[in-house]
Design a protein around this motif. Structure first.
Motif, PDB file in Angstrom:
ATOM      1  N   ARG A  74       0.871  -1.169   0.000  1.00  0.00           N
ATOM      2  CA  ARG A  74       0.000   0.000   0.000  1.00  0.00           C
ATOM      3  C   ARG A  74       0.913   1.225   0.000  1.00  0.00           C
ATOM      4  O   ARG A  74       1.678   1.415   0.952  1.00  0.00           O
ATOM      5  N   GLN A  99      -3.405   7.553   0.245  1.00  0.00           N
ATOM      6  CA  GLN A  99      -2.904   6.464  -0.604  1.00  0.00           C
ATOM      7  C   GLN A  99      -2.924   6.895  -2.061  1.00  0.00           C
ATOM      8  O   GLN A  99      -3.888   7.504  -2.526  1.00  0.00           O
ATOM      9  N   HIS A 110      -5.105  -8.666   0.233  1.00  0.00           N
ATOM     10  CA  HIS A 110      -4.823  -9.147   1.596  1.00  0.00           C
ATOM     11  C   HIS A 110      -6.056  -8.905   2.455  1.00  0.00           C
ATOM     12  O   HIS A 110      -7.042  -8.336   1.996  1.00  0.00           O
ATOM     13  N   HIS A 112      -7.290  -8.204   6.829  1.00  0.00           N
ATOM     14  CA  HIS A 112      -6.886  -7.986   8.221  1.00  0.00           C
ATOM     15  C   HIS A 112      -8.110  -7.679   9.060  1.00  0.00           C
ATOM     16  O   HIS A 112      -9.162  -7.308   8.523  1.00  0.00           O
ATOM     17  N   ARG A 118     -12.345   4.220   2.932  1.00  0.00           N
ATOM     18  CA  ARG A 118     -11.654   4.991   1.888  1.00  0.00           C
ATOM     19  C   ARG A 118     -12.511   6.201   1.616  1.00  0.00           C
ATOM     20  O   ARG A 118     -13.738   6.065   1.461  1.00  0.00           O
ATOM     21  N   HIS A 151      -9.241  -7.712   0.172  1.00  0.00           N
ATOM     22  CA  HIS A 151      -9.361  -6.478  -0.613  1.00  0.00           C
ATOM     23  C   HIS A 151      -8.085  -6.186  -1.379  1.00  0.00           C
ATOM     24  O   HIS A 151      -6.979  -6.410  -0.887  1.00  0.00           O
ATOM     25  N   HIS A 153      -6.783  -3.185  -4.637  1.00  0.00           N
ATOM     26  CA  HIS A 153      -7.168  -1.991  -5.381  1.00  0.00           C
ATOM     27  C   HIS A 153      -6.428  -1.993  -6.710  1.00  0.00           C
ATOM     28  O   HIS A 153      -5.361  -2.585  -6.833  1.00  0.00           O
ATOM     29  N   ILE A 169      -6.683   0.995  13.378  1.00  0.00           N
ATOM     30  CA  ILE A 169      -5.432   0.322  13.748  1.00  0.00           C
ATOM     31  C   ILE A 169      -5.037   0.525  15.227  1.00  0.00           C
ATOM     32  O   ILE A 169      -4.766  -0.456  15.931  1.00  0.00           O
TER      33      ILE A 169
HETATM   34  C1  1HN Z   1      -4.398  -1.327   4.249  1.00  0.00           C
HETATM   35  O1  1HN Z   1      -4.733  -2.604   4.045  1.00  0.00           O
HETATM   36  C2  1HN Z   1      -4.778  -0.372   3.335  1.00  0.00           C
HETATM   37  O2  1HN Z   1      -5.995  -1.884   2.005  1.00  0.00           O
HETATM   38  C3  1HN Z   1      -4.454   0.952   3.546  1.00  0.00           C
HETATM   39  O3  1HN Z   1      -5.588   0.050   1.194  1.00  0.00           O
HETATM   40  C4  1HN Z   1      -3.753   1.344   4.654  1.00  0.00           C
HETATM   41  C5  1HN Z   1      -2.619   0.765   6.698  1.00  0.00           C
HETATM   42  C6  1HN Z   1      -2.208  -0.167   7.585  1.00  0.00           C
HETATM   43  C7  1HN Z   1      -2.524  -1.487   7.408  1.00  0.00           C
HETATM   44  C8  1HN Z   1      -3.260  -1.896   6.329  1.00  0.00           C
HETATM   45  C9  1HN Z   1      -5.509  -0.772   2.087  1.00  0.00           C
HETATM   46  C10 1HN Z   1      -3.354   0.392   5.586  1.00  0.00           C
HETATM   47  C11 1HN Z   1      -3.681  -0.953   5.389  1.00  0.00           C
END
Ligand code: 1HN
Length: 355
Positions: A74, A99, A110, A112, A118, A151, A153, A169
């Protein structure tokens, strides 16, 4: 005879020796820290902060020259609270970052347990995929990645796309409840047509035998700006304007009426031209992304005062229990998110509307 120990130099030395002795046994006296542990009002270390997009944007683009989305996983510049540097957080409980994805890039799949939102800041042509369904990202859209969903992108257009990531987080870190894993494929398989979740859950109707696909998180991935914008426009014209918030709406999980995610509430508000808002303070620290228009926010705590003059794509944070006041000469639209649902679930949310 009064045997109550009093504070004397000898006694001070005895106390110090006592503290040292119990320290060796991992103990410490409450009476030295009691006031700090239960302050009369929130005493957050989090500081008001402002990120002007004009200042941030060149660095975002530079990051695009330095590392690919694939290598970075990311490609994000974290918006770190200046008083909490090194902790990857914008408030004590929330993470925020900007981002960047460039044409042709993929941010690999991935999942989590941290929930993510977003908020699209700039550019067209990107998509995000959540558990087999893709959603196109347009400026002003609010999009959800529920906890533990796959997910990835991608950017299929011909311009860079930037969005604000908001994640819980620090909360999951606090609870030591974070799990993560990488996908086996860079991009997940698309198994449903785009928009199916909106048809299924977003028409003020629910399947008769509704089973929450993502637990407490909204089954709708995308809350498009086109609809939000029209709603705000109509309400600003035809409904009362709140003296503190202008026209402010909260996004909902249509199945519960609660916040879209269990840990984060999201809002969109419109201030009419000439708005000179009344001050308020609340326990939930909030992160703002300016969508359209110009204005200012004045924050204060005790003797300290901050004023941020904002325009489109600027970001700022209002920490817990800081008095805030919004003004806008030409009118503006603001997205924001906070940890309010957690405060409410715990019965500790407080808000004061001042005059
Ligand atoms: C994450 O998975 C994304 O999926 C963006 O775009 C920021 C920051 C810490 C851990 C996982 C994403 C993230 C993140």
């Amino acid at each position: 005879m009064d045997l109550t120990p009093t504070r004397t130099p000898a006694n001070d030395a005895a106390r110090k020796a006592f503290y040292d002795a119990i320290a060796a046994h991992s103990m410490t006296p409450l009476w030295e820290v009691l006031h700090a542990l239960v302050p009369p009002a929130p005493a957050t270390p989090c500081q008001p902060a402002f990120w002007k997009y004009d200042a941030v944007h060149p660095y975002l683009m530079q990051s695009g020259q330095l590392i690919s989305a694939d290598e970075a996983v990311r490609r994000v510049l974290i918006l770190e609270n200046p008083a909490l540097r090194g902790q990857s957080c914008i408030t004590q409980s929330l993470y925020a970052g900007l981002q960047l994805i460039l044409p042709g890039e993929v941010a690999p799949s991935h999942r989590h347990t941290q929930s993510a939102l977003r908020f699209v800041v700039q550019g067209h042509g990107a998509y995000t995929a959540v558990d087999g369904e893709r959603t196109r990202m347009q400026p002003g859209d609010f999009i959800i990645t529920p906890s533990w969903t796959w997910h990835d992108h991608g950017c299929e257009g011909n311009e860079p796309v930037v969005w604000l990531d908001g994640l819980d987080i620090p909360m999951l870190r606090f609870f030591d409840a974070g799990f993560a894993e990488n996908g086996t494929a860079r991009q997940q398989a698309v198994t449903r047509p785009e928009g199916l979740s909106t048809h299924r859950y977003g028409a003020n109707m629910l399947p008769v035998r509704y089973e929450a696909p993502f637990g407490q998180t909204s089954p709708i991935f995308s809350y498009p700006y086109a609809r939000t914008q029209e709603t705000l426009r109509q309400l600003q014209t035809h409904a009362d304007i709140d003296a503190w918030d202008g026209t402010k709406l909260r996004y909902v999980n249509p199945a519960t009426g609660g916040s879209p995610m269990p840990t984060m509430a999201t809002f969109m508000q419109q201030l009419p031209a000439g708005f000179d808002g009344k001050p308020w303070r609340q326990t939930d620290g909030a992160v703002f992304s300016v969508v359209e228009g110009y204005g200012s926010v004045t924050l204060s705590r005790g003797e300290q005062v901050w004023t941020f003059e904002f325009g489109p794509r600027d970001h700022f944070v209002i920490p817990s229990w800081h008095t805030a006041q919004l003004r806008s000469a030409p009118g503006c639209v603001l997205f924001s998110f906070s940890d309010r649902p957690v405060h409410q679930a715990l019965g500790i949310h407080r808000e004061e509307r001042l005059s």
